[in-house]
Design an enzyme around this catalytic site. Structure first.
Site, PDB file in Angstrom:
ATOM      1  N   SER A 171      43.094  34.043  41.138  1.00 46.30           N
ATOM      2  CA  SER A 171      44.328  34.576  41.662  1.00 46.30           C
ATOM      3  C   SER A 171      44.513  36.070  41.455  1.00 46.30           C
ATOM      4  CB  SER A 171      45.492  33.834  40.997  1.00 46.30           C
ATOM      5  OG  SER A 171      45.524  34.110  39.600  1.00 46.30           O
TER       6      SER A 171
ATOM      7  N   SER B 169      40.744  32.660  37.140  1.00 45.81           N
ATOM      8  CA  SER B 169      41.366  33.738  37.925  1.00 45.81           C
ATOM      9  C   SER B 169      40.976  35.151  37.546  1.00 45.81           C
ATOM     10  CB  SER B 169      42.886  33.641  37.838  1.00 45.81           C
ATOM     11  OG  SER B 169      43.341  32.687  38.759  1.00 45.81           O
TER      12      SER B 169
ATOM     13  N   LYS C  22      48.931  43.134  36.880  1.00 49.26           N
ATOM     14  CA  LYS C  22      49.137  41.926  37.695  1.00 49.26           C
ATOM     15  C   LYS C  22      50.624  41.565  37.681  1.00 49.26           C
ATOM     16  CE  LYS C  22      47.205  37.237  38.318  1.00 49.26           C
ATOM     17  NZ  LYS C  22      46.228  36.225  37.832  1.00 49.26           N
TER      18      LYS C  22
HETATM   19  N1  GLN Z   1      41.869  28.898  41.102  1.00 50.33           N
HETATM   20  C1  GLN Z   1      42.443  28.142  40.033  1.00 50.33           C
HETATM   21  C2  GLN Z   1      43.747  27.533  40.485  1.00 50.33           C
HETATM   22  O1  GLN Z   1      44.063  27.689  41.604  1.00 50.33           O
HETATM   23  C3  GLN Z   1      42.626  28.991  38.809  1.00 50.33           C
HETATM   24  C4  GLN Z   1      43.797  29.874  38.882  1.00 50.33           C
HETATM   25  C5  GLN Z   1      43.980  30.692  37.664  1.00 50.33           C
HETATM   26  O2  GLN Z   1      43.093  30.816  36.814  1.00 50.33           O
HETATM   27  N2  GLN Z   1      45.179  31.208  37.535  1.00 50.33           N
HETATM   28  O3  GLN Z   1      44.430  26.906  39.749  1.00 50.33           O
END
Ligand code: GLN
Length: 491
Positions: A156, A180, A78
């Site tokens: 994400s 995410s 990532k």
């Molecule tokens: N979808 C969540 C956010 O937008 C979690 C993102 C994540 O875990 N990095 O903050």
């Protein structure tokens, strides 16, 4: 000739060890499949030459008898893990051209074990999002489609899941701040694992919300997750929040035996308006656990309904502070203003460098931390966070693991929620509570919805009890027998 990209990590590990295949062959096959998957937009930087060098080194290691679970295994990284000399931008424009001078501990652990890097993976900008639509490099496409319609891979970690589901990596690193890892795993039929906060070092991870951020893995099955998690885990003196606890052999936890184990079903997770298919699948998961000899226990997590608002105060607050460092001086992009001064440069750089969602979070975060609002929002959110953690603590006095759906929907279409932040945030309803409490959790693929899209179930465990999460995940995987694969339209 078997297609080497279809092997699991465990299968490849055994073949490498026996000398039946080489990492060179395995890596060559994956480099070709990375190129063949361009339509998914999962990779934003490819490192084929480096991969071949690493593969040859891995083959040397194996010949010398120095063989670990990840030796010679090609993986994707990532884009928020710092990789020395290699593109690391957390998919933000503001980090334009940034190539770190150092390596993150998580990736270093993989390389020390002999793993091979295929490249850097697309993600929501600074890991803020649930659909991979906020990336500066454009959206990732889910290998799974609804008929001929594209769907989002979740976020994400969209590039991580798309590369693994699309056979363009055997495993991928990912990060989970509020879901995410788990939510995109659910959207793509992959296995996502987030460990206890502190299990992995955050050193060299681009920070989003430091009290929540935790590294983890995306793989195609549970055993592979155990192998890869063991490699990336461990104490690191360079991260004061990493904890000095021995890393168990996670694979050894996959005994298939959960007889007598107590599995909690939180009543608050029966959400009004949740698709019937997801309720049904959850119920099916409960039946599978019973059939395997577990005892099902109804539990209450009374503060669940406050988890989303709490998360969407705490995470932006920390983000607004973490993202203050991007000033046009120290990293990446710099925008200057004709005749302007330093402050103009800061403003122009941040205006041009951050996308809309990141700006929204910075504004919310700055607001909730500002004098006059701090007590009403940030301080209150911290208190509620503690109540949520206490809910879990009390529940775990009665049960060994908790079973819930991973997400309230299957993968949706691009654009479907991107104009409505609240609708997007609602996607995280089942994942953020465990993040706020720092608990380990997984998402196991268990079935398909009526449109043929994958759905996952979430398994949560006690702090530092990743082994139980793996064990229950393994039994769930076995019972669900999820063998569906996406039609390879992208090749
Ligand atoms: N979808 C969540 C956010 O937008 C979690 C993102 C994540 O875990 N990095 O903050």
């Amino acid at each position: 000739m078997t297609d080497l990209t279809k092997l699991s990590i465990a299968e490849a590990r055994d073949l490498l060890k026996k000398g039946d295949i080489t990492s060179r062959e395995l890596t060559e096959a994956h480099i070709a499949s990375v190129d063949a998957a361009d339509a998914l937009n999962a990779y934003i930087a490819k490192t084929p030459e480096l991969a071949m060098e690493m593969a040859d080194r891995a083959d040397e290691k194996i010949k010398a008898g120095d063989h670990k679970g990840m030796t010679g295994i090609p993986v994707g990284i990532k884009d928020l893990f710092a990789t020395k000399g290699v593109h690391t931008q957390a998919c933000s424009h503001i980090l334009d051209g940034f190539k770190p001078e150092y390596e993150s501990t998580v990736t270093q652990n993989l390389w020390d074990d002999g793993a091979v890097m295929l490249g850097k993976l697309n993600m929501d900008e600074f890991a803020m999002g649930s659909s991979n639509e906020t990336s500066f490099y454009g959206p990732v496409k889910n290998p799974w489609r609804r008929g001929d319609t594209d769907t989002v891979p979740g976020g994400s970690s969209g590039g991580s899941v798309a590369s693994v589901a699309g056979f363009a990596a055997m495993g991928a690193t990912a990060s989970d701040t509020g879901g995410s890892i788990r939510q995109p795993a659910s959207f793509t039929g992959t296995f996502g694992f987030k460990p206890t906060y502190g299990r992995c070092s955050r050193y060299g991870m681009v920070a989003f919300a430091s009290s929540l951020d935790q590294a983890g893995t995306i793989t195609r099955d549970v055993r592979d997750g155990a192998i890869m998690m063991e490699s990336i885990s461990g104490f690191d003196a360079k991260d004061s929040t990493s904890v000095d606890m021995p890393v168990p052999n996670f694979e050894a936890a996959l005994t298939g035996d959960i007889r007598g184990m107590k599995i909690g079903i939180p009543q608050e997770y029966h959400l009004a308006g949740m698709p019937g298919e997801i309720e049904a699948l959850w119920h099916q998961g409960i039946e599978w656990m019973k059939a395997a000899g577990a005892e099902i226990v109804d539990i209450n997590l009374p503060h669940t309904k406050y988890a989303l608002p709490t998360y969407y105060i705490v995470a932006p607050a920390e983000a607004s502070s973490n993202l203050a460092r991007y000033d046009g001086v120290r990293y990446g992009l710099r925008e200057t203003v004709e005749g302007g001064g330093l402050v103009d440069m800061y403003e122009a750089t941040r205006a041009a460098g951050f996308g809309d969602e990141v700006k929204r979070r910075i504004m919310i975060g700055t607001y909730v931390l500002s004098a006059g609002y701090y007590d009403a929002y940030y301080l209150k959110a911290q208190k509620v966070r503690q109540l949520i953690a206490n809910d879990f603590k009390m529940a775990f006095e009665k049960v060994d693991a908790i079973l819930t759906p991973t997400a309230p929907s299957a993968a949706f279409a691009p654009g479907e929620k991107s104009d409505d932040p609240i609708a997007m945030y609602l996607n995280d309803v089942f994942t953020v509570p465990a993040s706020l409490a720092g608990l380990p959790g997984s998402s196991v693929p268990v079935g398909l919805d009526a449109n043929g899209l994958p759905l996952g179930l979430q398994i949560l465990g006690k702090p530092w009890d990743e082994e139980t999460v793996f064990k229950v995940s393994g039994v769930m995987e076995e019972a669900a027998n999820f063998t569906a694969k996406p039609a390879e339209w992208w090749r």
